[in-house]
Design an enzyme around this catalytic site. Structure first.
Site: not given
Ligand code: OSB
Ligand code: MG
Length: 367
Positions: A212, A187, A134, A289, A162, A261, A160, A237
Site C-alpha cells: 500500500e 503499508d 493494521s 481506517g 506498517k 476512506k 497489514k 491510499d
C-alpha cells in the site's frame, strides 16, 4: 430534509496503545465529531482529520474552520437530500475530511428519518463484512510476531503491517517464516522513492497480497512506473482523492487495488462513485481506517456493505483502539473475522451522549 443546526465537537481519546507509522506516532487522538439536526432528527459524522498534517494536509483545526466558515453556510437552512450534498459542496476545493464529516452525518439523519439502516440506503448488499487489522511499527520483531499471533487468534482475516525504510524486509521475512499461509500486506505511507524499486522488488519473494502507497502521497505517475517493475499488486491510499484520480491510477496501471476512506474521498456519495468505477474496471476495493471513534467506524461499516468491498478492510473491533468507545453497542468482530452490518436505522450504533460530553474539549453550535 431541512438542515437546521450543526454542532461541532472536539473530543480527546487515548488509544489503548500508541500507533506508529512511517510519518509519526499517534497516541492521544483529537477527533472532530459533527451532529446535524435535520427536521428534528439527529445525524452523526466524524472528520478523520488528524492532529498533524502528516497523512494529509487536513487537521482538526482546518476541518473546523472549513466546516464552520464555508461548508455549513452552503447547506444551512436548505431543503436537500443526502445524495445532493456532495455536489453542493463542490465549490470548496479539497478539504474532503471536513466535507465527509458533514456529508456522512446528513446520510445518517436521512436513514434515521426513513427508518432504514444506512447500509441499505446506500445500496449495500453484504450482510457481514470481512475484517483485517493494521499493525503499527513495533519496537522488536518478537513484539510484532506476538501482535500478529494475537490478532489471528481473534479471527482477523488479513494482517497489514506498517513499514518504513530500515524496517521493511526483515519484519516481513520474519512474519512469512512464522506464518507462511496468512493473507499479509504492508503499508508504507509514502515513505519510499522510485529509486527504492530494487528494494521494494525484494518484497515480491514474500507473496504479499499488496503493498500500500509506497511512493509520494500525490504521485500517481511514479506508482505506474513502479507497478511495472513489481509482481506484488500496488494498492493506493493517499494518492486517490476523487474518482478522476482513481480513473487515472487504474488506466495508467499505477495500482491494481484501491483503499477507499470516507474522509479522504469526501463522504458516502463520492465513495460510492469510486466504488462503482472500480467495480466496472474489475479493481477490488477495501475500506481503510483512520483510528476512528465508534461514529466514524460505524460509517465505515455501512460503506463496506457495497458489493465490491471484496477484500478485508482495516475495520476492526472498538476494543483494539479504545478502553471504552462512544457508541452503544461497541463494534465487535466474530471469531470468523467478520462484522455483521447492523439492522437498526441510520448508522445503527447509538452515540453515548454522556460519554461524548465528558470527552469534549471544545464545542460550537451553528444555526
Ligand atoms: O494509511 O491506512 C493508513 C491510520 C492513520 C493514518 C493512516 C492509516 C492508518 C491505518 C490505521 O493504517 C487503520 C486503522 O484504523 O486501524
Ligand atoms: Mg494506508
Amino acid at each position: 430534509m431541512k438542515l437546521r443546526k450543526l454542532t461541532l465537537c472536539e473530543i480527546h481519546m487515548k488509544l489503548v496503545a500508541p500507533f506508529e507509522t512511517s510519518f509519526g506516532t499517534s497516541d492521544l487522538r483529537r477527533m472532530l465529531l459533527v451532529e446535524v439536526e435535520a427536521d428534528g432528527v439527529a445525524g452523526w459524522g466524524e472528520s478523520t482529520a488528524g492532529e498533524t498534517p502528516f497523512y494529509s494536509y487536513e487537521t482538526v483545526e482546518t476541518a473546523w474552520h472549513i466546516l464552520r466558515d464555508y461548508l455549513w453556510p452552503m447547506v444551512r437552512g436548505r431543503e436537500i437530500a443526502a445524495a445532493e450534498v456532495w455536489d453542493l459542496l463542490a465549490p470548496v476545493r479539497g478539504h474532503n475530511m471536513a466535507k465527509a464529516a458533514l456529508e456522512t452525518a446528513i446520510w445518517d439523519a436521512e436513514a434515521k428519518q426513513k427508518n432504514v439502516p444506512l447500509a441499505e440506503l446506500l445500496g449495500g448488499t453484504l450482510e457481514q463484512i470481512p475484517c483485517g487489522v493494521s499493525i503499527g511499527i513495533q519496537p522488536t520483531i518478537e513484539a510484532l510476531v506476538a501482535k500478529v499471533e494475537k490478532e489471528l487468534a481473534a479471527g482477523y482475516q488479513r494482517i497489514k503491517i506498517k513499514i518504513k525504510p530500515g524496517c521493511d524486509l526483515e519484519p516481513v521475512k520474519a512474519l512469512r517464516e512464522r506464518f507462511p499461509r496468512i493473507r499479509l500486506m504492508v503499508d508504507a505511507n509514502s515513505a519510499y522513492r522510485l529509486e527504492d524499486a530494487p528494494l521494494l522488488k525484494q518484497l515480491d519473494a514474500f507473496y504479499l497480497i499488496m503493498i500500500e502507497q509506497p511512493l509520494g502521497w500525490d504521485d500517481i505517475y511514479s506508482h505506474a512506473k513502479l507497478q511495472r517493475q513489481l509482481e506484488t499488486p500496488i494498492c493506493l491510499d493517499e494518492c486517490i482523492h476523487d474518482t478522476e484520480h482513481a480513473r487515472a491510477a487504474i488506466e495508467t496501471g499505477a495500482c491494481r487495488i484501491i483503499n477507499i476512506k470516507l474522509g479522504r474521498v469526501g463522504g458516502h456519495t463520492p465513495a460510492r462513485r469510486m466504488h462503482d468505477l472500480c467495480q466496472s474496471k474489475s479493481i477490488p476495493v477495501w475500506c481503510g481506517g483512520m483510528l476512528e471513534s465508534g461514529i466514524g467506524r460505524a460509517h465505515n461499516i455501512a460503506m463496506s456493505s457495497l458489493s465490491n468491498f471484496s477484500l478485508p478492510g482495516d475495520v476492526s473491533a472498538s476494543r483494539r483502539y479504545w478502553q471504552e468507545d462512544i457508541i452503544e453497542p461497541e463494534v465487535e468482530v466474530s471469531r470468523q473475522g467478520t462484522i455483521r452490518i447492523p439492522t437498526a436505522p441510520g448508522i445503527g450504533y447509538a452515540p453515548r451522549i454522556d460519554r461524548i460530553e465528558s470527552l469534549t474539549r471544545r464545542r460550537e453550535v451553528l444555526e
